[in-house]
Design an enzyme around this catalytic site. Structure first.
Site, PDB file in Angstrom:
ATOM      1  N   ARG A   7       0.836  -1.196   0.000  1.00  0.00           N
ATOM      2  CA  ARG A   7       0.000   0.000   0.000  1.00  0.00           C
ATOM      3  C   ARG A   7       0.869   1.242   0.000  1.00  0.00           C
ATOM      4  O   ARG A   7       1.822   1.340   0.764  1.00  0.00           O
ATOM      5  CB  ARG A   7      -0.904   0.028   1.230  1.00  0.00           C
ATOM      6  CG  ARG A   7      -1.827   1.247   1.262  1.00  0.00           C
ATOM      7  CD  ARG A   7      -2.656   1.301   2.528  1.00  0.00           C
ATOM      8  NE  ARG A   7      -1.868   1.379   3.737  1.00  0.00           N
ATOM      9  CZ  ARG A   7      -1.264   2.486   4.179  1.00  0.00           C
ATOM     10  NH1 ARG A   7      -1.352   3.614   3.503  1.00  0.00           N
ATOM     11  NH2 ARG A   7      -0.582   2.468   5.295  1.00  0.00           N
ATOM     12  N   VAL A   8       0.535   2.166  -0.889  1.00  0.00           N
ATOM     13  CA  VAL A   8       1.140   3.497  -0.875  1.00  0.00           C
ATOM     14  C   VAL A   8       0.015   4.498  -0.649  1.00  0.00           C
ATOM     15  O   VAL A   8      -1.136   4.244  -0.993  1.00  0.00           O
ATOM     16  CB  VAL A   8       1.914   3.807  -2.181  1.00  0.00           C
ATOM     17  CG1 VAL A   8       3.162   2.957  -2.270  1.00  0.00           C
ATOM     18  CG2 VAL A   8       1.055   3.637  -3.402  1.00  0.00           C
ATOM     19  N   SER A   9       0.372   5.645  -0.072  1.00  0.00           N
ATOM     20  CA  SER A   9      -0.660   6.602   0.333  1.00  0.00           C
ATOM     21  C   SER A   9      -1.178   7.482  -0.793  1.00  0.00           C
ATOM     22  O   SER A   9      -2.314   7.921  -0.767  1.00  0.00           O
ATOM     23  CB  SER A   9      -0.131   7.494   1.452  1.00  0.00           C
ATOM     24  OG  SER A   9       0.184   6.705   2.568  1.00  0.00           O
ATOM     25  N   THR A  10      -0.337   7.779  -1.778  1.00  0.00           N
ATOM     26  CA  THR A  10      -0.775   8.689  -2.840  1.00  0.00           C
ATOM     27  C   THR A  10      -0.529   8.072  -4.206  1.00  0.00           C
ATOM     28  O   THR A  10       0.242   7.130  -4.352  1.00  0.00           O
ATOM     29  CB  THR A  10      -0.015  10.033  -2.787  1.00  0.00           C
ATOM     30  OG1 THR A  10       1.367   9.788  -3.069  1.00  0.00           O
ATOM     31  CG2 THR A  10      -0.152  10.698  -1.433  1.00  0.00           C
ATOM     32  N   GLN A  13       3.238   8.013  -5.360  1.00  0.00           N
ATOM     33  CA  GLN A  13       4.224   7.120  -4.764  1.00  0.00           C
ATOM     34  C   GLN A  13       4.346   5.820  -5.561  1.00  0.00           C
ATOM     35  O   GLN A  13       3.375   5.331  -6.132  1.00  0.00           O
ATOM     36  CB  GLN A  13       3.867   6.820  -3.311  1.00  0.00           C
ATOM     37  CG  GLN A  13       4.013   8.034  -2.419  1.00  0.00           C
ATOM     38  CD  GLN A  13       3.601   7.745  -0.990  1.00  0.00           C
ATOM     39  OE1 GLN A  13       2.651   7.000  -0.740  1.00  0.00           O
ATOM     40  NE2 GLN A  13       4.298   8.349  -0.052  1.00  0.00           N
TER      41      GLN A  13
END
Length: 194
Positions: A7-10, A13
């Protein structure tokens, strides 16, 4: 089967650091999510969890990729355990397929429980200290004692609508009726019985 979750936040990324580590950990399938950790609805995580069967292992690069808080992490891993699914975190070297990994995870759980207990204890102590100083937490009352007496007099001795009285005081009619259940009729009836 090992199932990876990255998982990446944006959107900007790049999850390749995570996906490379998950492949090296032996993941047969990897689900990638682009969502903030605070976001409750994570479709790719849900899809991965629905895909997994008893005997599978969920692998993440770091603990914070799976959950935002220790409580959420422990709940998720306990739910997996109830389904017969193990858990691994590459960076923290946590592996519930081994006795040592299970021990480390249970220690994390105990620490989280201890932190919750300490926080509750501090909250109770703070509330008690405030009570001893005649300070009560919560929202301040909408009306002062003088305003309550003024409203009581208006309701008893005038025909001004309750809604107009509430507007004059800058409160809602519901707040007025919370202080004077039954409104004008109840007050006048109560006065008649005195």
């Amino acid at each position: 089967m090992k199932i990876g979750y990255a998982r990446v936040s944006t959107r900007d990324q790049d999850p390749s650091l995570q996906t490379d580590a998950l492949r090296q950990a032996g993941c047969d399938r990897i689900y990638e999510e682009r969502a903030s950790g605070a976001q409750r609805d994570r479709p790719k995580l849900r899809e991965a969890l629905e895909y997994m069967r008893e005997g599978d292992v969920l692998v993440v690069w770091r603990l914070d990729r799976l959950a935002r808080s220790m409580r959420q992490l422990i709940t998720t891993v306990e739910d997996l355990g109830e389904r017969g699914i193990e858990f691994q975190s590459v960076t923290e070297s946590i592996d519930t397929t081994t006795p040592g990994g299970k021990l480390v995870f249970h220690v994390f759980g105990a620490v989280a429980e201890f932190e919750r207990s300490i926080l509750q204890e501090r909250t109770r102590a703070g509330l008690e200290a405030a009570r001893q100083r005649n300070r009560v937490g919560g929202r301040p009352p909408a009306l002062t004692e003088e305003q309550l007496e003024h409203v009581r007099a208006l309701l008893l001795h005038t025909d001004t609508p309750a809604r107009s009285i509430a507007e004059q005081l800058g409160i809602s009619a519901a707040t007025l009726y919370r202080h004077f259940p039954g409104g004008r009729a109840a007050l006048r009836e109560g006065q008649a019985h005195e």
